[in-house]
Structures are given as C-alpha cells and as structure tokens.
Design an enzyme around this catalytic site. Structure first.
Site, PDB file in Angstrom:
ATOM      1  N   THR A  35      32.306  -1.752  54.584  1.00  0.00           N
ATOM      2  CA  THR A  35      32.094  -0.328  54.818  1.00  0.00           C
ATOM      3  C   THR A  35      32.350   0.019  56.273  1.00  0.00           C
ATOM      4  O   THR A  35      31.809  -0.606  57.187  1.00  0.00           O
ATOM      5  CB  THR A  35      30.654   0.067  54.437  1.00  0.00           C
ATOM      6  OG1 THR A  35      30.437  -0.246  53.062  1.00  0.00           O
ATOM      7  CG2 THR A  35      30.424   1.548  54.660  1.00  0.00           C
ATOM      8  N   CYS A  50      28.543 -14.191  78.405  1.00  0.00           N
ATOM      9  CA  CYS A  50      28.435 -15.426  77.626  1.00  0.00           C
ATOM     10  C   CYS A  50      28.144 -16.620  78.528  1.00  0.00           C
ATOM     11  O   CYS A  50      27.273 -17.438  78.249  1.00  0.00           O
ATOM     12  CB  CYS A  50      29.724 -15.672  76.846  1.00  0.00           C
ATOM     13  SG  CYS A  50      30.139 -14.357  75.693  1.00  0.00           S
TER      14      CYS A  50
END
Length: 380
Positions: free
Chosen positions: A244, A330
C-alpha cells in the site's frame, strides 16, 4: 532546559512546515488508499500520488513513470543493486565497480553479491575524500554490470565526479547508479545527466518526511532497465515495490522536492555563507578540513579533524550547546572507526578526532564563540 542547536542535518533534516501541513492533512482528512478506485477517497489519494510523481520526475528531467516510490534511499539502493543481480547472471555480467567510501546501504548489498559469485571492485579515494573518475572508468571490464557511486559523501561532504564518469561511459556499457541522498534538492542539475540511469533519493534529507524516498529508473533508448523486484505482492510501483502506497509521505516528498528545486539557489547561498563563517570561526583551532573545495564539497557539511582531541570528547563537551556527530548516523551508532576516513588513509589521530557539523537554510545563529571556547579548553 533549552535544547542545543541542531547541527546534524546530514543525518536528517527537519520537515518543512509546508510539507508537514500536507502530510498531516492527508493522514487525517484525505486518508484514502490510492489503490481504491471505486470511490472519491481512493481517487483523491491516487491523484496525490500522481502529482508527487510528476513533481519528483520534473526535478530530474525524467518521465513520471520512471519514478518508483520507496521507503527511502536505503531501499532504493538495495533495489537498484540487488535487483540487477539476476539479469546480470543471465548476461554473464557479474562485475560491479563502486567506491570504498559508499554508504553502508550500498556496501552491504555489494558484499552480499560478492558472497554469491559477483566480483566487486572498490575504488579508493584520495586523502581529501574524492575519487578519481579516470581510475573508476579504468576499472570497467567487458563483464561489468553496474557502476555505483555516491554523489556527495555523507561524512565528508566531498562531491564525486559523477558527470565525468557519466560522460566517460560507453552508450551500451554498464548501468550507472548514483546514491543522491545528500545531493538531491541541492546539486540536482548534475543528476539530470541521461547516462545516470538509476538515482536513489531520500525524503528526510530534503526537508520531507522520514520513511519515504524514490528510485529513478531511466529508460535506455526507450527500453526499461531489467531490474527485478525484491518483494512481491500487490504490483504497486510497477511491481518493483509492492505494498500500500503511503500517500501522505509520498505527497510530502513530492512537495519537498518541488520546494527544494524552486528555492535551491537561495538555500545553497545560505549554506555556503554558513560554511565560510564556520571555517573562519574555527580557524584558531587549526583544524584539518576534509574535502577539497576545488574539486567540490557540499556547502551544508563541514568535516574537521582536531588531532589530539577525541571526537567522543568533543561531542560530550558540546552536547548542551550543539548537536553534532562523528560520522554517518549508522557509523555513529556502531562506535566503529569510520570506513570513509580509513579509506582516505588518514592517521589514527585524524580519524579519532573527526567530527561532522551539518546545517541547513533553516538553522539559526550558531554560537561559534562558545563552541571555539569549549574546544580550546579540551586542548589544555
């Protein structure tokens, strides 16, 4: 307690208030599923997705159906790289050329392919953090499937020569992928080169919402690049990214993209002035500045090394004044030395003492006097 000034815009940017307003409206009022074509709610959502696709495509001089919406640049990178694996095997092309300073969202998919029969060549940068275009082009072989090069480095701000690389690639040669997370909406004109066929975009680096991005997949002489999906189910986004569609986030990215293009010159001028001021104010500390301005650096990122002072100590000392980092989000989370700085072959002191300051056109007045005073005290 008053919060510190945010100087970590390379990690994420605040959402533009105009974008946030659109996202909120579509979450609360016009919340239809773009796949529901039987009523007005779904049709309105479908139109919003189409409008956003037009907006992103327009900034890159591309066709709307060449824009694939994803969850962000990490997913876009994975689709671009891993999605070409099967076609590469079928064509006996198992070689990929990239650089040693890519984001982990590129290096880790490449490592996965290397574990599964692909040969990966990583070109190293110079000590300023720039990769030589000729060296990268020289690494191409008859079996090279893909070139993947980050446009602007997220840690140092060093711009890479994507135009020179694109100009040097043969018309029927390897596909060219560019991770443009840091440069989309800033250095966008270079990304319009037609030989750059795959471009990864992140919404939250261009003052849009988190959780949305795009992968541009240009046609080559009218033919679609044979990327294979990594997931199946639903057929959305031309089958490359089923599920979706997050209409509110997609619309937010579309508006953020359009605003970034319209306001790009003014935003860049503000960031350039801030970078110039930052360098001048920090000059008494005699920092080592990564990135060569003559070869191109992003105006919103300043990576500096203060040998003799550990980056962790700098961040702790400044935490009540400004929010900064010692590398990518990160890398910072893993507490490991930066692979980017190590690839640049900097000394251990330079690697350990490097911090990244990154701002935007929305950043307020920076308390440079306080920052310099605190850093000077660390050296005593």
């Amino acid at each position: 307690m008053e919060r510190p000034l945010y100087l970590d815009c390379a990690a994420t940017t605040p959402a533009d208030p105009r974008v946030a307003e659109v996202v909120a409206r579509l979450l609360v009022e016009e919340f239809g599923n773009a796949g529901s074509r039987t009523h007005e709610y779904g049709l309105m959502a479908h139109r919003e997705v189409g409008r956003a696709r037009d907006r992103v495509a327009g900034t890159l001089d591309a066709a709307p159906d060449e824009v694939i919406f994803t969850s962000g640049a990490t997913e876009s990178n994975n689709i671009a790289i891993l999605g070409l694996a099967a076609p590469g095997v079928a064509r006996s092309k198992r070689h990929i050329v990239s650089t040693a300073i890519e984001h982990k969202a590129v290096l880790e998919p490449l490592a996965h392919l290397a574990e599964n029969g692909f040969d990966v060549t990583l070109v190293k940068p110079d000590r300023a953090g720039h990769v030589d275009a000729d060296a990268l082009l020289a690494a191409i072989r008859p079996d090279t499937l893909l070139i993947s090069v980050m446009h602007g480095n997220n840690e140092t701000g060093a711009l890479q020569p994507i135009t020179a690389i694109a100009d040097g690639l043969p018309e029927d040669g390897p596909y060219f992928h560019v991770d443009a997370a840091q440069t989309y909406g800033k250095e966008t004109p270079a990304l319009r080169h037609k030989r750059i066929e795959l471009i990864s975009v992140s919404g939250h680096k261009v003052f849009g919402p988190k959780g949305v991005g795009a992968l541009l997949v240009r046609r080559r002489r009218g033919n679609r690049i044979p990327i294979q999906p990594l997931m199946w189910g639903g057929g959305q986004e031309r089958g490359l990214r089923p599920g979706t569609q997050p209409v509110a986030l997609i619309a937010g990215l579309g508006l953020a993209a359009e605003l970034a293009e319209k306001e790009r010159t003014r935003r860049m001028e503000i960031c350039q002035r801030m970078r110039k001021q930052a360098i001048a104010e920090l000059s008494p500390l005699a920092p080592t500045i990564h990135g060569d301005p003559q070869r191109g650096v992003l105006p919103h990122i300043l990576s500096i090394a203060l040998p003799g002072i550990d980056s962790e100590a700098i961040m702790v000392a400044l935490k009540h004044v400004v929010a900064v980092s010692n590398g990518s989000a990160c890398t910072s989370a893993s507490y490991q030395p930066s692979h980017v700085l190590e690839a640049m072959e900097l000394s251990e002191d330079e690697v350990a003492g490097t911090v990244r300051l990154s701002w935007s056109h929305l950043t307020g007045e920076v308390p440079w006097n306080t920052i310099v005073s605190i850093l000077a005290d660390l050296r005593l």
